[in-house]
Design an enzyme around this catalytic site. Sequence first.
Site, PDB file in Angstrom:
ATOM      1  N   PRO A  84       0.850  -1.195   0.000  1.00  0.00           N
ATOM      2  CA  PRO A  84       0.000   0.000   0.000  1.00  0.00           C
ATOM      3  C   PRO A  84       0.885   1.245   0.000  1.00  0.00           C
ATOM      4  O   PRO A  84       1.919   1.280   0.681  1.00  0.00           O
ATOM      5  CB  PRO A  84      -0.789  -0.109   1.306  1.00  0.00           C
ATOM      6  CG  PRO A  84      -0.501  -1.439   1.872  1.00  0.00           C
ATOM      7  CD  PRO A  84       0.685  -2.029   1.184  1.00  0.00           C
ATOM      8  N   SER A  91       6.953   1.815   0.504  1.00  0.00           N
ATOM      9  CA  SER A  91       6.779   1.595  -0.942  1.00  0.00           C
ATOM     10  C   SER A  91       7.839   2.345  -1.759  1.00  0.00           C
ATOM     11  O   SER A  91       8.339   1.810  -2.753  1.00  0.00           O
ATOM     12  CB  SER A  91       5.375   1.979  -1.400  1.00  0.00           C
ATOM     13  OG  SER A  91       5.104   3.323  -1.075  1.00  0.00           O
ATOM     14  N   ASP A 131      14.950   2.489   5.556  1.00  0.00           N
ATOM     15  CA  ASP A 131      13.974   1.808   4.693  1.00  0.00           C
ATOM     16  C   ASP A 131      14.663   1.027   3.568  1.00  0.00           C
ATOM     17  O   ASP A 131      14.352  -0.144   3.336  1.00  0.00           O
ATOM     18  CB  ASP A 131      12.996   2.818   4.071  1.00  0.00           C
ATOM     19  CG  ASP A 131      12.068   3.453   5.091  1.00  0.00           C
ATOM     20  OD1 ASP A 131      12.275   3.240   6.284  1.00  0.00           O
ATOM     21  OD2 ASP A 131      11.127   4.164   4.662  1.00  0.00           O
TER      22      ASP A 131
END
Length: 286
Positions: A84, A91, A131
């Site tokens: 998502p 993402s 990340d």
Amino acid sequence: MKASACAKLILFGEHSVVYGQPAIAVPLRSIRLKVELKKSSQDKVSLKGVNASDSKRVLSALLIARQQHNMPYHLRLRIDSGIPLKCGMGSSAALSVAVTSALSKSKDPSTVAAAALELERVFHGTPSGIDVAVSAYEKPVFFIRGKKPIFIRIRPMWILVANSGGRTPTRTVVQQVRMKLQKNPALWQAIRNMGAIAATARAALAKGDIKKLGRLMNLNQTYLRWLGVSSPKLEGLIRSALDSGALGAKLSGAGRGGCIVAVYATKAEAQSAARKIKGAFAVRIS
Ligand code: PMV
């Protein structure tokens, strides 16, 4: 050229990681973003379910990737995201890692992570790198900005993730925190305390001490509130998770929208809570 990269969740230390404190993040290997790159007459991006303002940034990232890999020809990038978007599940890091993996000869995760960080800057401004590290290595990390990630052992456990919906861009939230720290230097203590929480959580994750992890999550959330990055929707989800038996819950990622994460004593409890809380799912981390 095809590649994919996985989602991530920050368990402890978002925001404080920007200021050199340690943070812990885990990969969600089953939730992936796929890319396909083909030679084309011009650079083009097609994204399933992504709006136009994002595709400009994606195009900029693609141009950087082309330069990094000395690609003389234009590329068409097709993205299929099972992650998502804009909810703190990484993402943009996964996109950066997947594009880099597709283009580079080296599949060495540290090389991929370093190149992907340049692309991630297009989306996040000044990302700490946590990340892309998790997405490139697909391993739980104890991360300190500017240092090689330390891979940590985690007793497999079940957590709940719930998405509160619409989110403020990470770079905006990070800037707001920076301004808040400038105005109110006493808040630096919260940053240091979050670093200490991440360090304590590392041992609790290795032991699978879920009760302790729950307490540490709740404490971490208190400091995130002080920084002003929670929101009524996030607080509502945290309340629902705690009411459903979670041992602890906090927001995950930049905040001001996006996801929460909660720990439960058993898989059954996490799954039962996920059925009751809107937008939630239970996932095993390891
Ligand atoms: O927005 P996310 O979920 O990718 O998380 C960002 C984490 C921060 O610590 C807020 C920023 C950073 O660069 O580490």
